[in-house]
Write a protein that holds these residues in place. Structure first.
Motif, mmCIF file in Angstrom:
data_model
loop_
_atom_site.group_PDB
_atom_site.id
_atom_site.type_symbol
_atom_site.label_atom_id
_atom_site.label_comp_id
_atom_site.label_asym_id
_atom_site.label_seq_id
_atom_site.Cartn_x
_atom_site.Cartn_y
_atom_site.Cartn_z
ATOM 1 N N PHE A 141 -21.184 8.086 21.984
ATOM 2 C CA PHE A 141 -21.124 6.731 21.424
ATOM 3 C C PHE A 141 -22.158 6.556 20.305
ATOM 4 O O PHE A 141 -21.899 5.874 19.313
ATOM 5 C CB PHE A 141 -21.365 5.688 22.515
ATOM 6 C CG PHE A 141 -20.194 5.490 23.441
ATOM 7 C CD1 PHE A 141 -18.989 5.011 22.956
ATOM 8 C CD2 PHE A 141 -20.298 5.782 24.786
ATOM 9 C CE1 PHE A 141 -17.905 4.821 23.801
ATOM 10 C CE2 PHE A 141 -19.221 5.599 25.640
ATOM 11 C CZ PHE A 141 -18.014 5.113 25.153
ATOM 12 N N ASP A 150 -20.714 8.965 17.193
ATOM 13 C CA ASP A 150 -19.331 8.942 16.724
ATOM 14 C C ASP A 150 -18.804 7.512 16.748
ATOM 15 O O ASP A 150 -18.493 6.978 17.820
ATOM 16 C CB ASP A 150 -18.458 9.844 17.594
ATOM 17 C CG ASP A 150 -17.031 9.958 17.062
ATOM 18 O OD1 ASP A 150 -16.751 9.376 15.993
ATOM 19 O OD2 ASP A 150 -16.207 10.628 17.702
ATOM 20 N N PRO A 151 -18.675 6.870 15.577
ATOM 21 C CA PRO A 151 -18.194 5.485 15.555
ATOM 22 C C PRO A 151 -16.738 5.337 15.995
ATOM 23 O O PRO A 151 -16.281 4.223 16.262
ATOM 24 C CB PRO A 151 -18.363 5.082 14.082
ATOM 25 C CG PRO A 151 -18.387 6.370 13.323
ATOM 26 C CD PRO A 151 -19.011 7.375 14.235
ATOM 27 N N ALA A 152 -16.004 6.474 16.071
ATOM 28 C CA ALA A 152 -14.604 6.392 16.496
ATOM 29 C C ALA A 152 -14.464 6.257 18.013
ATOM 30 O O ALA A 152 -13.389 5.918 18.509
ATOM 31 C CB ALA A 152 -13.841 7.631 16.020
ATOM 32 N N ALA A 153 -15.552 6.533 18.756
ATOM 33 C CA ALA A 153 -15.485 6.430 20.218
ATOM 34 C C ALA A 153 -15.395 4.968 20.632
ATOM 35 O O ALA A 153 -16.206 4.141 20.210
ATOM 36 C CB ALA A 153 -16.719 7.089 20.829
ATOM 37 N N ARG A 154 -14.404 4.641 21.493
ATOM 38 C CA ARG A 154 -14.162 3.243 21.825
ATOM 39 C C ARG A 154 -14.578 2.871 23.242
ATOM 40 O O ARG A 154 -15.112 1.785 23.463
ATOM 41 C CB ARG A 154 -12.681 2.914 21.620
ATOM 42 C CG ARG A 154 -12.241 2.992 20.167
ATOM 43 C CD ARG A 154 -10.786 2.607 20.007
ATOM 44 N NE ARG A 154 -9.907 3.514 20.745
ATOM 45 C CZ ARG A 154 -8.593 3.362 20.845
ATOM 46 N NH1 ARG A 154 -8.010 2.318 20.280
ATOM 47 N NH2 ARG A 154 -7.862 4.239 21.512
ATOM 48 N N ASN A 155 -14.315 3.753 24.221
ATOM 49 C CA ASN A 155 -14.663 3.402 25.593
ATOM 50 C C ASN A 155 -14.945 4.654 26.409
ATOM 51 O O ASN A 155 -14.687 5.787 25.978
ATOM 52 C CB ASN A 155 -13.552 2.565 26.250
ATOM 53 C CG ASN A 155 -12.206 3.267 26.214
ATOM 54 O OD1 ASN A 155 -12.029 4.331 26.809
ATOM 55 N ND2 ASN A 155 -11.250 2.675 25.480
ATOM 56 N N GLU A 193 -11.919 7.024 27.269
ATOM 57 C CA GLU A 193 -11.430 7.792 26.132
ATOM 58 C C GLU A 193 -12.324 8.997 25.858
ATOM 59 O O GLU A 193 -11.836 10.107 25.623
ATOM 60 C CB GLU A 193 -11.365 6.901 24.892
ATOM 61 C CG GLU A 193 -10.876 7.624 23.647
ATOM 62 C CD GLU A 193 -10.895 6.736 22.413
ATOM 63 O OE1 GLU A 193 -9.828 6.544 21.817
ATOM 64 O OE2 GLU A 193 -11.983 6.243 22.061
ATOM 65 N N VAL A 194 -13.635 8.800 25.893
ATOM 66 C CA VAL A 194 -14.569 9.897 25.644
ATOM 67 C C VAL A 194 -14.454 10.951 26.735
ATOM 68 O O VAL A 194 -14.425 12.160 26.462
ATOM 69 C CB VAL A 194 -16.008 9.355 25.558
ATOM 70 C CG1 VAL A 194 -17.015 10.506 25.512
ATOM 71 C CG2 VAL A 194 -16.162 8.461 24.338
ATOM 72 N N TYR A 223 -12.354 14.110 24.476
ATOM 73 C CA TYR A 223 -13.339 14.716 23.585
ATOM 74 C C TYR A 223 -13.586 16.162 23.993
ATOM 75 O O TYR A 223 -14.285 16.430 24.978
ATOM 76 C CB TYR A 223 -14.643 13.907 23.599
ATOM 77 C CG TYR A 223 -14.637 12.787 22.592
ATOM 78 C CD1 TYR A 223 -15.444 12.832 21.472
ATOM 79 C CD2 TYR A 223 -13.784 11.691 22.760
ATOM 80 C CE1 TYR A 223 -15.430 11.804 20.534
ATOM 81 C CE2 TYR A 223 -13.761 10.667 21.826
ATOM 82 C CZ TYR A 223 -14.587 10.732 20.718
ATOM 83 O OH TYR A 223 -14.565 9.725 19.788
#
Length: 289
Positions: free
Chosen positions: A13, A16-21, A24-25, A29
């Protein structure tokens, strides 16, 4: 165990600004999957279950596209972004808060046993496609540019770019300021020589581009000083020729041009024409014919 897992996910988090929750990670990932499987493989390796450790690392490579030898030592909050093609050798050591991008190789240059892979200290960032090869240390907080090939030790906080890797050192103050270079004339000189610094930004400068720029700045400063000297000479001596170079006279080169005529045929200069007249005119046949 769960504390380390939470640390690893939080590091994603943070970087990586694309990580949302969290879910998901954890599920999508591959860098995190490779790290978790490596921790298990390394645990097996330390307990001499080396075949099982290598088998697990091979499975991890199939799953994620990231190859980490189970003998490699990796610190906390390690983050591999995207990750495809990353290779980390057996004797590599990675500190805390290190970031690698896709295509990075931490490799060796020798087939001898023992330490043959690099050591990355805390906070190192390695750009996509970079190769760090050999048993040396990359200091804390150093940055390695994309596609760089590094084969020598890197001091802490330095930035390395290019092939082979060169350490970028920023002059303070800027070279142009130190030489009192007018920015507009500096840009005009750039255009005159067709130099655009290879389109490299100041955030990741190319050392060769900076060297060329320093040479242009020096040329500019020398040009300024010559202009001042000429202005002073004009004040001291009114007969001083303003910006004009002495003319070259044909008679000063008559002997040289005569030798050239004898060897290579007649020249088109004034001295050559005078030489032709001395020999009977430009239409006089030469040679044995």
């Amino acid at each position: 165990m769960f504390q380390r897992l939470r640390e690893d996910i939080n590091s994603v988090f943070a970087r990586d600004p694309a990580a949302r929750n969290f879910l998901e990670v954890l599920t999508n990932y591959p860098g995190l999957h490779a790290l978790l499987l490596h921790r298990l493989a390394h645990w097996l390796w330390q307990r001499q279950l080396k075949w099982l450790a290598r088998t697990l690392s091979t499975f991890s490579r199939w799953l994620t596209g990231i190859e980490i030898h189970p003998g490699a030592r990796i610190g906390r909050r390690f983050f591999i972004d995207h990750g495809m093609g990353v290779v980390i050798g057996e004797t590599a050591e990675v500190g805390d808060d290190v970031t690698l991008y896709q295509g990075v190789t931490l490799g060796g240059t020798s087939w001898h046993k023992g330490k043959r892979h690099p050591t990355l200290e805390d906070g190192v960032i390695v750009g996509a496609g970079a190769k760090i090869l050999g048993p040396f240390t990359v200091g804390a907080g150093a940055k390695v540019g994309s596609n760089a090939v590094v084969t020598k030790e890197v001091p802490a906080g330095a930035t390395v770019v290019g092939i082979p890797g060169k350490i970028v050192k920023r002059a303070d103050p800027d070279a142009a300021e130190a030489l009192e270079v007018d920015p507009e004339r500096r840009e005009a000189m750039r255009r005159k020589f067709g130099f655009d610094a290879y389109g490299v930004s100041e955030d990741m400068p190319d050392p060769v581009a900076r060297s060329i720029q320093a040479m242009l700045d020096h040329m500019h400063a020398v040009d300024e000083r010559i202009e001042r000297m000429c202005g002073t000479l004009r004040k001291l001596d009114a007969s001083y020729r303003e910006g004009k170079l002495p003319e070259l006279r044909d008679e000063d080169f008559a002997d040289i041009l005569s030798d050239v005529d004898a060897c290579c045929g007649p020249t088109s200069s004034g001295a050559g024409s005078e030489h032709d007249r001395d020999q009977g005119g430009p239409d006089r046949p030469r040679g044995n014919g």
